[in-house]
Design a protein around this motif. Structure first.
Motif, short mmCIF file in Angstrom:
data_model
loop_
_atom_site.label_atom_id
_atom_site.label_comp_id
_atom_site.label_asym_id
_atom_site.label_seq_id
_atom_site.Cartn_x
_atom_site.Cartn_y
_atom_site.Cartn_z
N HIS A 179 34.94 -6.83 10.64
CA HIS A 179 33.66 -6.39 11.07
C HIS A 179 33.99 -4.76 10.95
O HIS A 179 33.29 -4.08 9.90
N CYS B 28 38.29 -10.27 18.59
CA CYS B 28 38.45 -9.03 18.53
C CYS B 28 37.81 -8.26 19.77
O CYS B 28 36.82 -8.54 20.17
N VAL C 2 39.64 -2.53 12.93
CA VAL C 2 40.19 -2.53 14.19
C VAL C 2 41.56 -3.66 14.01
O VAL C 2 41.18 -4.59 13.57
N CYS D 275 40.18 -6.53 11.69
CA CYS D 275 39.06 -7.26 11.80
C CYS D 275 37.94 -7.16 10.67
O CYS D 275 38.08 -5.87 10.06
N GLN E 95 36.84 -5.37 20.27
CA GLN E 95 35.59 -4.27 19.95
C GLN E 95 34.26 -4.87 20.14
O GLN E 95 33.57 -4.42 20.92
N HIS E 96 33.81 -5.87 19.51
CA HIS E 96 32.49 -6.35 19.59
C HIS E 96 32.51 -8.04 19.72
O HIS E 96 31.31 -8.69 19.46
N TRP F 289 33.78 -10.60 18.25
CA TRP F 289 33.72 -11.45 17.07
C TRP F 289 35.01 -12.54 17.32
O TRP F 289 36.28 -12.04 17.84
S1 FES Z 1 35.39 -4.40 15.05
FE1 FES Z 1 36.01 -6.27 15.27
S2 FES Z 1 34.26 -7.36 16.17
FE2 FES Z 1 33.52 -5.36 15.57
#
Ligand code: FES
Length: 242
Positions: free
Chosen positions: A46, A63, A49, A44, A65-66, A68
């Motif tokens: 960001h 993704c 990940v 990712c 995690q957050h 996106w």
């Molecule tokens: S680590 Fe992928 S959106 Fe934050």
């Protein structure tokens, strides 16, 4: 253009995705959408990940995690995402999936228009380096001997020292040049810190060697120097040296 085998097409589920370590030095994500296959950065943009741990419905990659999101056909950011995905050109032939690797020199704005002979000479001089996430490439005050071209990954710049630092932005696109102070005779020291914020592959060229090639090939050299002048104008006004 180099062809790098990544996987069998049959390894990728219909409307699914998988990521692979590759000889590019970075993880590559291969996604299937109907009859089509796409190749993107595996991590990712960001944070580090793995994107294949996220969600994919055959059209939108998310993704976990957050959250996106990206359009799988283009890699363009959607919804909350603040950066696009780096896309790899891929080839699907005989049941195998390959990534096609063009020289970053060829797609670099700085060397746009340089002759094939000049690109070949510079390619022969370039050292390909793979750097881990968080590795520092150079720091403020270091000698500005080499310039870099990003092949994959992401590099962040920080201007200033200790508690008086500020981010100078980051780059994402293949072919971005930084450390170009190595091409300036009166700029022997770095005025910014450059560090990889995800695993990154770079071409590294000695500035004096590049100038020697350009001096011997004046037509290409003139074009490169004009492009360098516009690069400096673009970045010095707002962000500082890269
Ligand atoms: S680590 Fe992928 S959106 Fe934050």
């Amino acid at each position: 253009m180099k062809r790098i085998h990544i996987c069998k097409a049959s390894d990728i589920p219909l409307n699914g995705m998988k990521s692979y370590d590759s000889s590019l030095g970075v993880k590559v994500l291969i996604a299937n959408s109907g009859d089509a296959y796409y190749g993107y950065q595996g991590l990712c943009p960001h944070q580090d990940v793995c994107l294949d741990e996220g969600f994919f419905d055959g059209a939108t990659l998310t993704c976990h995690q957050h959250l996106w999101q990206w359009d799988i056909t283009t890699g363009d950011a959607m919804g909350l995402a603040e950066a696009p995905l780096e896309r790899f050109q891929i080839e699907h032939e005989g049941g195998d999936i390959f990534v096609l690797q063009a020289s970053a020199l060829r797609v670099s704005a700085l060397f746009k228009g340089a002759s094939d002979a000049v690109i070949a000479r510079l390619d022969a001089l370039a050292r390909r380096e793979v750097h881990a996430s968080l590795s520092t490439l150079y720091d403020v005050g270091d000698a500005a001997d080499d310039l870099y071209i990003l092949e994959s990954g992401r590099v962040e710049f920080v201007i200033g020292r200790e508690d008086r630092t500020s981010l100078a932005g980051f780059m994402l696109r293949k072919g971005e040049v930084f450390g170009w102070a190595a091409l300036l005779e009166d700029q022997p020291k770095r005025i910014a810190k450059a560090a990889c914020i995800e695993p990154s592959t770079l071409l590294r060229l000695n500035g004096a060697e590049v100038l020697r090639v350009l001096a011997e090939e004046p037509a290409s050299g003139y074009g490169v120097m004009r492009q360098l002048a516009s690069l400096i104008t673009k970045h010095l006004g707002s962000k500082g040296e890269k």
